[in-house]
Scaffold this active site. Structure first.
Site, short mmCIF file in Angstrom:
data_model
loop_
_atom_site.label_atom_id
_atom_site.label_comp_id
_atom_site.label_asym_id
_atom_site.label_seq_id
_atom_site.Cartn_x
_atom_site.Cartn_y
_atom_site.Cartn_z
N HIS A 162 0.86 -1.19 0.00
CA HIS A 162 0.00 0.00 0.00
C HIS A 162 0.89 1.24 0.00
O HIS A 162 2.04 1.19 0.44
CB HIS A 162 -0.88 0.02 1.24
CG HIS A 162 -1.97 -1.00 1.24
ND1 HIS A 162 -3.09 -0.87 2.02
CD2 HIS A 162 -2.11 -2.17 0.57
CE1 HIS A 162 -3.89 -1.90 1.82
NE2 HIS A 162 -3.31 -2.72 0.95
N GLU A 197 1.00 3.87 1.89
CA GLU A 197 1.53 4.24 3.19
C GLU A 197 2.70 3.34 3.59
O GLU A 197 3.69 3.81 4.14
CB GLU A 197 0.45 4.11 4.29
CG GLU A 197 -0.76 4.98 4.06
CD GLU A 197 -1.90 4.22 3.40
OE1 GLU A 197 -3.05 4.41 3.82
OE2 GLU A 197 -1.65 3.45 2.45
N CYS A 227 -6.19 1.94 5.85
CA CYS A 227 -6.85 0.68 6.17
C CYS A 227 -6.32 0.16 7.52
O CYS A 227 -5.40 0.77 8.08
CB CYS A 227 -6.59 -0.34 5.07
SG CYS A 227 -4.89 -0.99 5.07
N CYS A 252 -2.41 -0.43 7.41
CA CYS A 252 -1.64 0.81 7.36
C CYS A 252 -1.77 1.61 8.65
O CYS A 252 -0.80 2.19 9.12
CB CYS A 252 -2.06 1.63 6.14
SG CYS A 252 -1.63 0.82 4.59
#
Length: 166
Positions: free
Chosen positions: A65, A67, A95, A98
């Protein structure tokens, strides 16, 4: 690390918008690869020290992801897992994975663009960043350049639905 202009010294909103534009630029890199357009930057003392965009499909890595990529880069830059003097800017609300990484890396401020009604854990479904039972909490600022961040995702998914099945 790349050289970036120093952040503006006006008000806090202007500063957040300034850095969110860099996160949006990262999201556009994901979009160019056919990835969901999400981007993130880690800022420390007016300099980007970590940046990333969604790479799950490209790398076949569910943890890639935006992040996570940005946090990893910032940690390498600082040679530390603690990102104590940093701010994370991300186009989409983090999410659970993260949000956990943000807490674990001790980022004191997370700024995001648009909420995630399906997986948002910075206030929408729950707020893992402010969970009082954790040993660290992260301040959250939401809605920075929200229309631009949301439009990236809306346009991407609209285009995806129009594609003929292969």
């Amino acid at each position: 690390m790349n050289s970036y202009d120093k952040e503006p010294l006006e008000n806090e909103q202007t500063v957040h918008e300034y850095w969110m534009k860099y996160a949006i630029a990262e999201a556009r890199k994901a979009e160019a690869l056919g990835e969901v357009p999400i981007g993130a930057v880690v800022v420390r003392h007016g300099e980007i020290i970590g940046q990333g965009y969604n790479l799950r499909e490209t790398t076949m890595d569910s943890t890639a992801h935006a992040e996570m990529v940005a946090i990893r880069e910032a940690s390498r830059f600082l040679n530390s897992w603690r990102l104590l003097d940093c701010r994370l800017y991300v186009t989409l609300e983090p999410c659970p994975m993260c949000a956990g990484a943000i807490v674990q890396s001790r980022v004191p401020l997370t700024v995001y663009g648009t909420p995630d009604p399906k997986a948002g854990c910075a206030g929408t479904l729950m707020n893992l960043l402010a969970e009082p039972r954790f040993n660290h909490r992260t301040e959250v600022v939401q809605g920075i350049l929200q229309p631009e961040c949301a439009e990236l995702l809306t346009t991407f998914f609209r285009r995806l639905r129009k594609k003929p099945a292969e």
